[in-house]
Design an enzyme around this catalytic site. Structure first.
Site, PDB file in Angstrom:
ATOM      1  N   ASP A 209       0.837  -1.204   0.000  1.00  0.00           N
ATOM      2  CA  ASP A 209       0.000   0.000   0.000  1.00  0.00           C
ATOM      3  C   ASP A 209       0.870   1.251   0.000  1.00  0.00           C
ATOM      4  OD1 ASP A 209      -2.234  -1.514  -0.141  1.00  0.00           O
ATOM      5  OD2 ASP A 209      -3.017  -1.008   1.830  1.00  0.00           O
ATOM      6  N   ASN A 242      -3.240  -4.499  -1.184  1.00  0.00           N
ATOM      7  CA  ASN A 242      -4.499  -4.542  -1.927  1.00  0.00           C
ATOM      8  C   ASN A 242      -4.716  -3.300  -2.785  1.00  0.00           C
ATOM      9  OD1 ASN A 242      -4.718  -3.511   0.842  1.00  0.00           O
ATOM     10  ND2 ASN A 242      -6.844  -3.056   0.334  1.00  0.00           N
ATOM     11  N   HIS A 336     -10.322  -5.787   9.481  1.00  0.00           N
ATOM     12  CA  HIS A 336      -9.764  -6.795   8.571  1.00  0.00           C
ATOM     13  C   HIS A 336      -9.706  -8.188   9.191  1.00  0.00           C
ATOM     14  CE1 HIS A 336      -8.979  -3.718   5.672  1.00  0.00           C
ATOM     15  NE2 HIS A 336      -8.200  -3.056   6.503  1.00  0.00           N
ATOM     16  N   VAL A 366      -3.765  -3.239   8.448  1.00  0.00           N
ATOM     17  CA  VAL A 366      -4.535  -2.728   9.576  1.00  0.00           C
ATOM     18  C   VAL A 366      -3.925  -1.398  10.009  1.00  0.00           C
ATOM     19  CG1 VAL A 366      -5.252  -3.136  11.960  1.00  0.00           C
ATOM     20  CG2 VAL A 366      -5.186  -5.038  10.333  1.00  0.00           C
TER      21      VAL A 366
END
Length: 462
Positions: A209, A242, A336, A366
């Protein structure tokens, strides 16, 4: 194409695709505003921008940069400030398309062999381009790693993104240091990067990310400009999360297009066939980067590669093994929970890490910090790795502030704060981990502990 125009198309596309988002049903405290870093007026179409470096083997470095117009994929470098008269190395140039967006010219040049613990000066492309500098990691202990998790999303696709608005002090810090799990592009990100710039680290590790562009490719460009002052001076070793997937059914079916084009890592050198997972070694530490969003089941290419990669580590020569991935395998935050990238990947691969006596596993995803004791199969185990979640670099959405109660016995420390961590490997047997909370824009050491290498623990030797 303008950001606003692209947003209309994306709004339609995402109706079918869904957004790969860090958000969930839990409440978040107020977050700081997002940043957009425009192209400097001082740069022309052939000026290098978004410069960053990454390690390739033990004595080489990849220099990556972008130009608007074609320029030579050439780097001149040397140990003196006159880099334009130094050694010359050539590389490759590419570009990519994503919907209606077309990237600039992406240049990649591998230079070396390089001496360890040495400052090098370099110029990208034309001899008249600005001079940069970087320092190579040491060949022996001690070595210091900075670890961050950076996360930000831009959900208001049709709105104008605020300007960067760095104050004079911030600009001075970023220019002076020129180096850096869910980072993103917010004022919290800026604070985290400033804190890291003050640390004399050797390598930065980021477990996925990066830009949180979320399909808006101009935000990848903004992110590259934001981190350039840091990423051009110390190697940034990253893996995907993601928000790097950016796959849209019917419109763009190939995942990781932007990430792979902009952030190539040394996967081929480690025997991998994917930029999503690879390994490298530096100063007695073997670091394995895994892909939470690439096939990971038993018998998959990633699983087979991981088994081979860990099996090749000589713990006499390389006493430490560190693993990075995006979705944490251990997590007592309410955010999550129950995701296949965490549960199923852990089921498939945890035995490989335990059998190889991996020392530490870093994760992001997270938006909070948490450290577990040495653990294996949900139980404390002196021969298992320490799992640490650092998805708190500076996301736009706020922090994941709700934890499961009571706190599990295997969870040692947890806190919903932004921050970064430093892993200082002192020698072959001992390392110190310190997590620094961003407290009123000051980095405060909030959690620290010493670890002993499992290779040095007689009880864990097979």
């Amino acid at each position: 194409m303008a950001v606003e125009g692209l947003a209309v198309l994306l709004a339609i596309a995402l109706t079918f695709a869904g957004v790969f988002d860090c958000s969930s049903a839990y409440d978040r405290p107020p977050a700081r505003r997002s940043l957009f870093v425009p192209l400097s007026d001082d740069l022309d179409s052939t000026s290098p921008q978004q410069v960053h470096i990454s390690m390739v083997g033990e004595d080489k470095m990849r220099i990556s940069w972008i130009t608007d117009d074609p320029t030579p994929a050439t780097v001149r470098y040397g140990t003196s400030a006159g880099a334009a008269n130094g050694i010359s190395a050539n590389g490759s140039t590419s570009s990519y398309k994503y919907l209606l967006y077309k990237s600039g010219q992406l240049h990649n040049v591998v230079i070396g062999p390089l001496k360890p613990n040495t400052v090098y000066y370099y110029r990208c492309g034309l001899d008249s381009s600005p001079q940069f500098r970087f320092k190579t990691p040491p060949a022996q202990f001690p070595i210091k790693f900075a670890a961050i998790g950076l996360c930000v999303t831009f959900t208001n696709l049709g709105l104008t993104i605020p300007g960067l608005n760095l104050d004079a002090q911030s600009l001075t810090l970023l220019a002076k240091f020129q180096n850096a799990g869910d980072l993103g592009q917010t004022e919290w990100t800026r604070s985290t990067l400033q804190h890291i710039s003050k640390s004399n680290y050797d390598v930065l590790l980021l477990p996925g990310d990066l830009s949180y562009a979320d399909y808006l490719q101009q935000l990848w460009d903004s992110f590259g400009r934001l981190v350039e002052p840091l990423a051009s001076q110390r190697p940034w070793m990253v893996t995907q999360g993601n928000h790097e997937v950016e796959k849209i059914p019917l419109l763009h079916s190939t995942p990781f297009t932007s990430y792979n084009a902009r952030w190539p890592m040394p996967f081929e050198e480690s025997g991998s066939n994917s930029n999503s997972y690879y390994s490298f070694e530096v100063a007695g530490v073997h670091i394995t980067m895994l892909g939470s969003y690439t096939h990971f089941g038993v018998g998959s290419e990633q699983y087979e590669w991981l088994q081979s990669d860990l099996g090749k580590v000589n713990r006499t020569k390389t006493p430490w093994i560190v693993v990075l991935l995006h979705a944490p395998w251990y997590n007592s935050n309410t955010a999550h929970q129950g995701e296949t990238e965490s549960i199923d990947m852990k089921t498939a691969m945890e035995g490989l890490l335990y059998g190889s006596r991996v020392d530490v596993v870093f994760a992001g995803h997270v938006h909070a910090y948490e450290r577990f004791t040495r653990v294996y199969k949900e139980q404390a185990d002196d021969c298992g790795p320490v799992h640490i979640t650092i998805g708190d670099g500076g996301n736009r959405e706020g922090l994941a502030s709700k934890y499961i109660s009571p706190q599990p016995k295997i969870s040692v420390f947890r806190e919903a704060s932004f921050g970064h961590g430093i892993l200082e490997v002192v020698n072959a047997t001992h390392a110190k981990w310190t997590w620094h909370r961003n407290q009123n824009d000051e980095a405060v050491a909030s959690d620290a502990f010493w670890l002993q290498s499992l290779a040095a623990n007689p009880a864990c030797k097979e």
